[in-house]
Write a protein that holds these residues in place. Structure first.
Motif, PDB file in Angstrom:
ATOM      1  N   UNK A  34       0.835  -1.202   0.000  1.00  0.00           N
ATOM      2  CA  UNK A  34       0.000   0.000   0.000  1.00  0.00           C
ATOM      3  C   UNK A  34       0.867   1.249   0.000  1.00  0.00           C
ATOM      4  N   UNK A  35       1.992   1.159   0.729  1.00  0.00           N
ATOM      5  CA  UNK A  35       2.909   2.294   0.767  1.00  0.00           C
ATOM      6  C   UNK A  35       3.451   2.594  -0.630  1.00  0.00           C
ATOM      7  N   UNK A  36       3.855   1.532  -1.352  1.00  0.00           N
ATOM      8  CA  UNK A  36       4.371   1.718  -2.711  1.00  0.00           C
ATOM      9  C   UNK A  36       3.290   2.291  -3.637  1.00  0.00           C
ATOM     10  N   UNK A  37       2.063   1.780  -3.483  1.00  0.00           N
ATOM     11  CA  UNK A  37       0.964   2.274  -4.328  1.00  0.00           C
ATOM     12  C   UNK A  37       0.755   3.761  -4.075  1.00  0.00           C
ATOM     13  N   UNK A  38       0.777   4.140  -2.807  1.00  0.00           N
ATOM     14  CA  UNK A  38       0.579   5.548  -2.459  1.00  0.00           C
ATOM     15  C   UNK A  38       1.703   6.402  -3.034  1.00  0.00           C
ATOM     16  N   UNK A  39       2.939   5.865  -2.974  1.00  0.00           N
ATOM     17  CA  UNK A  39       4.081   6.624  -3.494  1.00  0.00           C
ATOM     18  C   UNK A  39       3.950   6.883  -4.989  1.00  0.00           C
ATOM     19  N   UNK A  40       3.590   5.840  -5.762  1.00  0.00           N
ATOM     20  CA  UNK A  40       3.470   6.049  -7.209  1.00  0.00           C
ATOM     21  C   UNK A  40       2.353   7.056  -7.496  1.00  0.00           C
ATOM     22  N   UNK A  41       1.251   6.931  -6.771  1.00  0.00           N
ATOM     23  CA  UNK A  41       0.144   7.860  -6.984  1.00  0.00           C
ATOM     24  C   UNK A  41       0.597   9.293  -6.695  1.00  0.00           C
ATOM     25  N   UNK A  42       1.376   9.447  -5.625  1.00  0.00           N
ATOM     26  CA  UNK A  42       1.854  10.778  -5.229  1.00  0.00           C
ATOM     27  C   UNK A  42       2.783  11.354  -6.305  1.00  0.00           C
ATOM     28  N   UNK A  43       3.731  10.548  -6.756  1.00  0.00           N
ATOM     29  CA  UNK A  43       4.662  11.012  -7.793  1.00  0.00           C
ATOM     30  C   UNK A  43       3.889  11.389  -9.058  1.00  0.00           C
ATOM     31  N   UNK A  44       2.875  10.583  -9.387  1.00  0.00           N
ATOM     32  CA  UNK A  44       2.047  10.893 -10.553  1.00  0.00           C
ATOM     33  C   UNK A  44       1.365  12.237 -10.395  1.00  0.00           C
ATOM     34  N   UNK A  45       0.785  12.456  -9.217  1.00  0.00           N
ATOM     35  CA  UNK A  45       0.071  13.712  -8.974  1.00  0.00           C
ATOM     36  C   UNK A  45       1.026  14.904  -9.055  1.00  0.00           C
ATOM     37  N   UNK A  46       2.276  14.694  -8.641  1.00  0.00           N
ATOM     38  CA  UNK A  46       3.233  15.806  -8.646  1.00  0.00           C
ATOM     39  C   UNK A  46       3.707  16.148 -10.053  1.00  0.00           C
ATOM     40  N   UNK A  47       3.961  15.129 -10.882  1.00  0.00           N
ATOM     41  CA  UNK A  47       4.741  15.408 -12.096  1.00  0.00           C
ATOM     42  C   UNK A  47       4.030  15.219 -13.420  1.00  0.00           C
ATOM     43  N   UNK A  48       2.920  14.501 -13.442  1.00  0.00           N
ATOM     44  CA  UNK A  48       2.275  14.275 -14.737  1.00  0.00           C
ATOM     45  C   UNK A  48       1.610  15.563 -15.194  1.00  0.00           C
ATOM     46  N   UNK A  49       1.962  15.995 -16.422  1.00  0.00           N
ATOM     47  CA  UNK A  49       1.429  17.255 -16.932  1.00  0.00           C
ATOM     48  C   UNK A  49       0.453  16.984 -18.059  1.00  0.00           C
ATOM     49  N   UNK A  50      -0.421  17.903 -18.290  1.00  0.00           N
ATOM     50  CA  UNK A  50      -1.319  17.808 -19.441  1.00  0.00           C
ATOM     51  C   UNK A  50      -2.558  16.996 -19.110  1.00  0.00           C
ATOM     52  N   UNK A  51      -3.679  17.460 -19.625  1.00  0.00           N
ATOM     53  CA  UNK A  51      -4.958  16.842 -19.291  1.00  0.00           C
ATOM     54  C   UNK A  51      -5.005  15.395 -19.765  1.00  0.00           C
ATOM     55  N   UNK A  52      -4.561  15.157 -21.011  1.00  0.00           N
ATOM     56  CA  UNK A  52      -4.671  13.809 -21.558  1.00  0.00           C
ATOM     57  C   UNK A  52      -3.880  12.810 -20.739  1.00  0.00           C
ATOM     58  N   UNK A  53      -2.632  13.193 -20.399  1.00  0.00           N
ATOM     59  CA  UNK A  53      -1.796  12.273 -19.641  1.00  0.00           C
ATOM     60  C   UNK A  53      -2.416  11.999 -18.279  1.00  0.00           C
TER      61      UNK A  53
ATOM     62  N   UNK B 140      -0.506  18.633 -29.834  1.00  0.00           N
ATOM     63  CA  UNK B 140      -1.926  18.232 -29.870  1.00  0.00           C
ATOM     64  C   UNK B 140      -2.815  19.249 -29.173  1.00  0.00           C
ATOM     65  N   UNK B 141      -2.228  20.108 -28.332  1.00  0.00           N
ATOM     66  CA  UNK B 141      -3.070  21.014 -27.552  1.00  0.00           C
ATOM     67  C   UNK B 141      -3.130  22.409 -28.172  1.00  0.00           C
ATOM     68  N   UNK B 142      -2.539  22.600 -29.364  1.00  0.00           N
ATOM     69  CA  UNK B 142      -2.522  23.937 -29.952  1.00  0.00           C
ATOM     70  C   UNK B 142      -3.863  24.260 -30.606  1.00  0.00           C
ATOM     71  N   UNK B 143      -4.159  25.550 -30.736  1.00  0.00           N
ATOM     72  CA  UNK B 143      -5.351  25.958 -31.478  1.00  0.00           C
ATOM     73  C   UNK B 143      -5.057  25.846 -32.974  1.00  0.00           C
ATOM     74  N   UNK B 144      -6.102  26.005 -33.799  1.00  0.00           N
ATOM     75  CA  UNK B 144      -5.937  25.836 -35.241  1.00  0.00           C
ATOM     76  C   UNK B 144      -4.872  26.730 -35.838  1.00  0.00           C
ATOM     77  N   UNK B 145      -4.896  28.020 -35.466  1.00  0.00           N
ATOM     78  CA  UNK B 145      -3.925  28.955 -36.016  1.00  0.00           C
ATOM     79  C   UNK B 145      -2.512  28.630 -35.560  1.00  0.00           C
ATOM     80  N   UNK B 146      -2.389  28.226 -34.303  1.00  0.00           N
ATOM     81  CA  UNK B 146      -1.068  27.865 -33.777  1.00  0.00           C
ATOM     82  C   UNK B 146      -0.532  26.622 -34.472  1.00  0.00           C
ATOM     83  N   UNK B 147      -1.432  25.659 -34.730  1.00  0.00           N
ATOM     84  CA  UNK B 147      -1.007  24.448 -35.438  1.00  0.00           C
ATOM     85  C   UNK B 147      -0.503  24.793 -36.830  1.00  0.00           C
TER      86      UNK B 147
END
Lengths: 367, 540
Positions: A34-53, B140-147
């Motif tokens: 559980x500790x390891x699971x929490x750690x990975x979740x924490x690191x993910x929350x800190x560093x993953x950028x962008x909505x899709x990721x 992938x996150x750019x607007x049309x003009x930026x792309x």
């Protein structure tokens, strides 16, 4: 300036994730898992950028929870009947003797539930690690550190990976269009009618990408002599096979250990030579190649050290594989706890997602 | 610089040549526009410049195309990558890398440019196209003009002599299009780059270009000359050229600025004129569809905020605004496919997503941005009969409608082989067959030439006169000016302007059509209105 998580050499994250995942595989101690699971979740929350990721990491986390639940359900319905204190009993189905070892229903013990839970969480941690590595080191970035020999193969994979979200988007467009026409989006007919426009759209897009890549000079270099290329590929293939067979032998599967070591060494040498040759002959150049600097060393070593710590702890200390059936809170091995702490090193040497590069300085100036 | 000699190209399986160019030269430093109706071979001509035609497309080609002495006969596209930068119709489809910066370096990596030079050129390209703030963003996150600007920058880093662009502004809102075009103009003026560009939206690009090539289609030779000469002889032209013809100005003005100078005596002759507003079919005030305090968000990011509006029978309502301002979201909600929301959406008194599918398509029909997504069958005829069955209409209804809309038979052609205009026509026929009371159109004029646009406007005006309410989301200011009774402007999901079309567009520097800009402060929208107003002022 501190590096952000996604600016790190992609291999560093993969090494870290492999380390933490390997650590998880070496213990069945629920508290440590559980500790390891929490750690990975924490690191993910800190560093993953962008909505899709972030969405992807979230989706894999849900999948991991689902995996744990499935593991439990399977254990309850069909699992091995471990002796122990009874949690509850299901009506059981008598099976013929040739099906011994399989059971349906019957008495479910706390011990068997605990075993299933541990196995499930182990799997969940490994899943989480790999989704994290994938989110922090985009496939295209990984492609850029591949040796030149593997470039074209790698490109196919990375384009395919980048293409999947496109197909998903296209699918949702087509689904919406069907609803606009008041048609079913489910069932055999629905799927048949949707597959055609989705695949057509996908094909169209791949053709456009191929044309753009051709127009941008892809495949211009490194095609000097097909015979040389073929020889290099052959050397690479044979060496890779030797490398794998050798490592299997060393691991104790199959024949003698010393033969394994020899094969492993030869294979490694061959792969090295093929890579170097490829690099020398390739006329491609690299833009701002990623450097494996101190931060990268720190991150990858922290993962690998965690795994090593768990391995040593398993030899020296008790509590790594607590006996199933004691039902007591397992003791926490000190060394493993330390290893867990080491695995958190990325949190201190990297800049968090979403914070400005010179956060402190600008605040001072503003103040 | 670029020369075509005796070129005849036929696509694989084709019987007629898709491109016939006997002689064409494009000089160094020219900004050249390739114009022509859809299907006359504009894209084929562009792709022939860097050898994608015929090397990539297949087919048979006679004659020769050379770029700076290199013939595409024996140079594949990749071997011309250092000479010709090519940006295809959909910029984002050509992206390979993850971030803007890496995308910019990709071509140079393939060409084997030294790391030092790569570093310098990436920085220069980022500055030239104003991308430096976006350098580490995911493409992938750019607007049309930026792309579009990223795609241009990513071929520029290879320091080509020629830049080839296929409809670079067709998907962009007016402001983003302006951004891309002025970046291109800068490249031509400062770097002496030769730019060859195909574009339907002539009103946007004519002020920027030097020369033009008009492809008349079929075996006739292309018309080549200065932009003004070529455009004078073209059959379908933007309003500014129409005005030039009506006023007898020769050569016609290409930019609003030129036209304003020429029109200054005309403006003085007029007393302050406000054109008449379009007659609205005199039905009682009865909202057909209405939206009350509608809010929609995607991933906690608001797409629409407290939007309220209503549409009455026979009204054409245009929804304008930047890319990403919530236009499509609004249409999807009205169509009942928009998903979760707060607030109320009513079409003929009912929530569209609650109405059974059969009944819903009689109340509201929507043509999405990509009309092709609506089509599944492998021939026009099958598509039409499927639409009949699905809507429970007598056989042949949709096919007849298609014939009436497009003036051609619903035959065995595959929908993918149709031109943009024909595909839109087919999608319209499918959607209109059940005679919905409310018609929603998302960017219907994207990729359409002037004659297809004119036909679309006529058809929609007829529908509206028959009592259909139409909501159209569009960047195309000229279409909106000709068609709409009322315009709403969305910004960041909120309605920032709502009023009669004339008032809203004439007061906006971005959304005003060319005629309005030329005759400001008079509120005139079309050439017809101008001639009428002038005739009126003479008779007085």
């Amino acid at each position: 300036m501190m590096k952000t998580g996604s600016a790190l050499h992609p291999l560093a994250w993969w090494l870290w994730a492999t380390g933490v995942g390997a650590a998880a595989l070496q213990t069945t101690n629920l508290a440590l898992l559980l500790l390891l699971a929490a750690e990975t979740a924490y690191v993910g929350a800190l560093f993953v950028e962008g909505r899709n990721s972030r969405e992807m990491v979230g989706a894999v986390a849900r999948l991991a929870v689902f995996a744990v639940i499935v593991r439990l359900v399977v254990q309850i319905l069909f699992g091995q009947r471990l002796p122990g204190s009874e949690a509850f009993a299901l009506p059981s189905l008598p099976l013929p003797t040739w099906a011994a070892g399989v059971s349906i229903g019957g008495v479910v013990t706390w011990q068997s539930l605990e075993g299933a839970l541990e196995g499930g969480i182990q799997l969940a941690v490994v899943l989480e690690c790999f989704s994290l590595a994938n989110a922090l080191a985009h496939p295209y970035r990984l492609l850029r550190v591949l040796p030149a020999v593997l470039y074209e193969t790698g490109l196919v994979v990375s384009v395919a990976l980048a293409f999947t979200p496109e197909l998903v988007r296209r699918l949702s467009d087509v689904k919406e269009a069907r609803r606009l026409r008041g048609r079913p989006t489910r069932g055999v007919r629905g799927v048949r009618h949707m597959a055609v426009p989705v695949l057509e759209g996908g094909l169209q897009r791949s053709l456009e990408l191929a044309a753009a890549m051709d127009a941008r000079g892809f495949g211009r270099s490194g095609r000097s002599d097909p015979r040389v290329a073929r020889r290099r590929t052959a050397v690479l293939g044979v060496s890779m096979t030797m490398l794998i067979l050798g490592s299997l032998a060393i691991g104790g599967l199959g024949a003698g250990r010393s033969a394994g070591v020899a094969m492993f060494t030869l294979g490694g040498l061959g792969v090295g030579i093929a890579f170097r040759e490829g690099e020398r002959r390739s006329r491609r150049t690299r833009y701002r190649p990623y450097r494996f600097g101190p931060v990268e060393w720190a991150v990858s070593l922290s993962g690998l050290l965690a795994s090593a710590g768990f391995a040593v702890a398993a030899h020296l200390e008790g509590g790594m594989r607590p006996l199933i059936g004691t039902l007591a809170l397992p003791p926490l091995p000190l060394l493993a706890l330390l290893a867990c702490a080491v695995a958190l090193l990325p949190a201190t040497v990297l800049r968090r997602a979403g914070t400005p590069a010179h956060g402190l300085e600008s605040e001072v100036v503003a103040g | 610089m670029i020369s075509f000699q005796g070129v005849r190209f036929t696509y694989p399986g084709g019987t007629e040549p898709a491109l016939v160019v006997d002689r064409l030269t494009i000089q160094e430093g020219e900004f050249c526009l390739v114009m022509g109706e859809t299907g006359t071979g504009k894209s084929t001509l562009l792709r022939a410049i860097n050898g994608l035609v015929p090397h990539f497309s297949g087919g048979t080609m006679a004659g020769e195309v050379t770029v700076l002495g290199r013939s595409t006969r024996d140079h594949r596209p990749r071997e011309l990558a250092d000479l010709v930068g090519y940006v295809g119709q959909s910029a984002s489809a050509g992206f390979v890398a993850e971030t803007v910066e890496e995308e910019l370096a990709y071509t140079m990596e393939n060409l084997g440019v030294a790391p030092q030079a790569m570093r310098r050129r990436v920085e220069e390209a980022l500055d030239l196209l104003g991308l430096s703030r976006l350098r580490s963003r995911s493409v992938r996150t750019l607007s049309g003009g930026e792309q579009q600007r990223t795609a241009i920058a990513s071929v520029l880093t290879a320091t080509p002599k020629v830049l080839v662009l296929d409809e670079p502004t067709s998907a962009l809102d007016p402001a983003a299009a302006e951004e891309v075009l002025s970046a291109l103009a800068r490249l031509v003026h400062d770097l002496g780059l030769t730019v060859v560009m195909a574009e339907h939206r002539l009103e946007r690009v004519l002020p920027f270009v030097d020369t033009a090539v008009l492809l008349p289609g079929g075996p006739q030779p292309p018309v080549v000359g200065t932009a003004a000469q070529v455009v004078e002889g073209a059959s379908s032209v933007p309003p500014i050229i129409e005005l030039g013809r009506a006023m007898g100005w020769s050569p016609p003005p290409l930019s609003v600025r030129e036209a304003r100078r020429l029109a200054s005596p005309l403006r003085e002759r007029l007393n302050l004129v406000v054109g008449e507003s379009k007659p609205l079919n005199p039905t009682p005030w009865e909202p057909l569809a209405s939206v009350h305090h509608l809010s929609v968000s995607y991933d906690r990011r608001p797409a629409l905020l407290q939007v309220s509006l209503s549409v009455r029978r026979g009204e054409v309502l245009a929804v304008m605004g930047r890319n990403g301002s919530g236009k499509t979201t609004l249409l999807r909600q009205l169509a009942g496919v928009g998903g979760a929301r707060r607030g109320e959406v009513l079409v003929q008194g009912g929530s569209p997503e609650r109405i059974a599918a059969r009944e819903r398509i009689r109340r509201v029909g929507m043509v999405p941005q990509d009309p092709g997504a609506l089509l599944y069958e492998d021939s026009v005829a099958k598509e039409c009969s499927l639409a009949d069955r699905e809507a429970g209409l007598p056989a042949g209804t949709t096919a007849r409608l298609f014939e009436r809309l497009m003036g051609e038979k619903a035959d065995q052609r595959h929908p993918l082989d149709l031109s943009e205009g024909q595909r839109l026509g087919l999608a319209l026929a499918v959607v209109l067959a059940p005679a919905p009371a409310l018609l929603l159109l998302d960017e219907p004029t994207r990729g359409l030439d002037y004659s297809s646009k004119a036909r679309l406007v006529a058809q929609l005006a007829e529908l509206a006169a028959g009592g259909t309410a139409i909501v159209v989301a569009s960047h195309d200011v000229e279409i909106v000016a000709r068609l709409a009774h009322r315009v709403i402007v969305l910004a960041e999901g909120e309605i920032v302007a709502d009023g009669p079309a004339r008032e809203v567009v004439c007061h906006s520097p971005v959304f005003a059509p060319q005629i309005a800009k030329i005759f400001a402060p008079h509120a005139l929208l079309s050439v017809d209105e101008v001639t009428r107003a002038l005739a009126g002022s003479e008779s007085r």
